[in-house]
Design a protein around this motif. Structure first.
Motif, PDB file in Angstrom:
ATOM      1  N   GLY A  48     -10.795  -3.411  -3.365  1.00 63.82           N
ATOM      2  CA  GLY A  48     -12.032  -2.905  -3.953  1.00 63.82           C
ATOM      3  C   GLY A  48     -13.132  -2.639  -2.945  1.00 63.82           C
ATOM      4  O   GLY A  48     -14.119  -1.968  -3.253  1.00 63.82           O
ATOM      5  N   ASN A  49     -12.980  -3.159  -1.728  1.00 65.03           N
ATOM      6  CA  ASN A  49     -13.974  -2.949  -0.675  1.00 65.03           C
ATOM      7  C   ASN A  49     -13.563  -1.824   0.275  1.00 65.03           C
ATOM      8  O   ASN A  49     -14.206  -1.613   1.299  1.00 65.03           O
ATOM      9  CB  ASN A  49     -14.178  -4.241   0.123  1.00 65.03           C
ATOM     10  N   GLY A  50     -12.464  -1.128  -0.031  1.00 67.91           N
ATOM     11  CA  GLY A  50     -12.009  -0.023   0.789  1.00 67.91           C
ATOM     12  C   GLY A  50     -11.188  -0.425   2.000  1.00 67.91           C
ATOM     13  O   GLY A  50     -10.886   0.414   2.839  1.00 67.91           O
ATOM     14  N   ARG A  51     -10.814  -1.702   2.092  1.00 67.90           N
ATOM     15  CA  ARG A  51      -9.995  -2.164   3.218  1.00 67.90           C
ATOM     16  C   ARG A  51      -8.518  -1.942   2.906  1.00 67.90           C
ATOM     17  O   ARG A  51      -8.083  -2.113   1.768  1.00 67.90           O
ATOM     18  CB  ARG A  51     -10.217  -3.656   3.472  1.00 67.90           C
ATOM     19  N   ILE A  52      -7.755  -1.569   3.926  1.00 64.48           N
ATOM     20  CA  ILE A  52      -6.306  -1.447   3.770  1.00 64.48           C
ATOM     21  C   ILE A  52      -5.699  -2.793   4.123  1.00 64.48           C
ATOM     22  O   ILE A  52      -5.835  -3.264   5.256  1.00 64.48           O
ATOM     23  CB  ILE A  52      -5.735  -0.335   4.661  1.00 64.48           C
ATOM     24  N   LEU A  53      -5.078  -3.422   3.137  1.00 62.54           N
ATOM     25  CA  LEU A  53      -4.473  -4.736   3.319  1.00 62.54           C
ATOM     26  C   LEU A  53      -2.961  -4.628   3.277  1.00 62.54           C
ATOM     27  O   LEU A  53      -2.410  -3.807   2.547  1.00 62.54           O
ATOM     28  CB  LEU A  53      -4.931  -5.704   2.231  1.00 62.54           C
ATOM     29  N   GLU A  54      -2.308  -5.484   4.047  1.00 60.84           N
ATOM     30  CA  GLU A  54      -0.858  -5.630   3.962  1.00 60.84           C
ATOM     31  C   GLU A  54      -0.559  -6.922   3.222  1.00 60.84           C
ATOM     32  O   GLU A  54      -1.386  -7.828   3.185  1.00 60.84           O
ATOM     33  CB  GLU A  54      -0.228  -5.659   5.351  1.00 60.84           C
ATOM     34  N   PHE A  55       0.627  -6.991   2.625  1.00 61.10           N
ATOM     35  CA  PHE A  55       1.043  -8.217   1.960  1.00 61.10           C
ATOM     36  C   PHE A  55       2.547  -8.381   2.082  1.00 61.10           C
ATOM     37  O   PHE A  55       3.280  -7.416   2.261  1.00 61.10           O
ATOM     38  CB  PHE A  55       0.635  -8.212   0.479  1.00 61.10           C
ATOM     39  N   ASN A  56       2.969  -9.635   2.003  1.00 56.39           N
ATOM     40  CA  ASN A  56       4.387  -9.978   1.923  1.00 56.39           C
ATOM     41  C   ASN A  56       4.551 -10.828   0.675  1.00 56.39           C
ATOM     42  O   ASN A  56       3.743 -11.722   0.407  1.00 56.39           O
ATOM     43  CB  ASN A  56       4.845 -10.784   3.135  1.00 56.39           C
ATOM     44  N   THR A  57       5.619 -10.552  -0.071  1.00 56.25           N
ATOM     45  CA  THR A  57       5.812 -11.229  -1.345  1.00 56.25           C
ATOM     46  C   THR A  57       7.297 -11.437  -1.626  1.00 56.25           C
ATOM     47  O   THR A  57       8.142 -10.766  -1.033  1.00 56.25           O
ATOM     48  CB  THR A  57       5.155 -10.415  -2.481  1.00 56.25           C
ATOM     49  N   VAL A  58       7.580 -12.374  -2.516  1.00 56.54           N
ATOM     50  CA  VAL A  58       8.938 -12.589  -3.016  1.00 56.54           C
ATOM     51  C   VAL A  58       8.868 -12.709  -4.534  1.00 56.54           C
ATOM     52  O   VAL A  58       7.883 -13.181  -5.081  1.00 56.54           O
ATOM     53  CB  VAL A  58       9.613 -13.856  -2.428  1.00 56.54           C
ATOM     54  N   GLU A  59       9.927 -12.246  -5.169  1.00 53.67           N
ATOM     55  CA  GLU A  59      10.033 -12.412  -6.615  1.00 53.67           C
ATOM     56  C   GLU A  59      10.544 -13.822  -6.876  1.00 53.67           C
ATOM     57  O   GLU A  59      11.526 -14.257  -6.281  1.00 53.67           O
ATOM     58  CB  GLU A  59      10.970 -11.376  -7.215  1.00 53.67           C
TER      59      GLU A  59
END
Length: 85
Positions: A48-59
């Protein structure tokens, strides 16, 4: 679907809120599976602040997800998912 954020994310990156991470996960620009067991997904999105974020996730089962890493997107991840040369 429930999206949980590991407390380590806020501990390492206090400038990124759980809501920021959840928003980026739910509206990811691009993501891809990694060849791991269990399968991890890496992705990026804009918060929402215009930053490009990366993430790592698992189901985790029953369609639930655990995001265990999130930060400002790095060149390496942008290249991995095909958004940068």
């Amino acid at each position: 679907m429930t999206v949980r954020i590991h407390p380590r994310v806020a501990a390492k990156h206090p400038e990124i809120s759980d809501d920021d991470v959840r928003s980026v996960f739910m509206s990811a620009l691009r993501s891809r599976a990694r060849d791991t067991d269990p399968v991890q997904w890496v992705g990026v999105g804009i918060d929402g602040n215009g930053r490009i974020l990366e993430f790592n996730t698992v189901e985790t089962g029953d369609g639930d997800w655990l995001v265990f890493h999130a930060m400002l997107a790095t060149k390496k991840v942008l290249q991995e998912i095909g958004l940068r040369r």
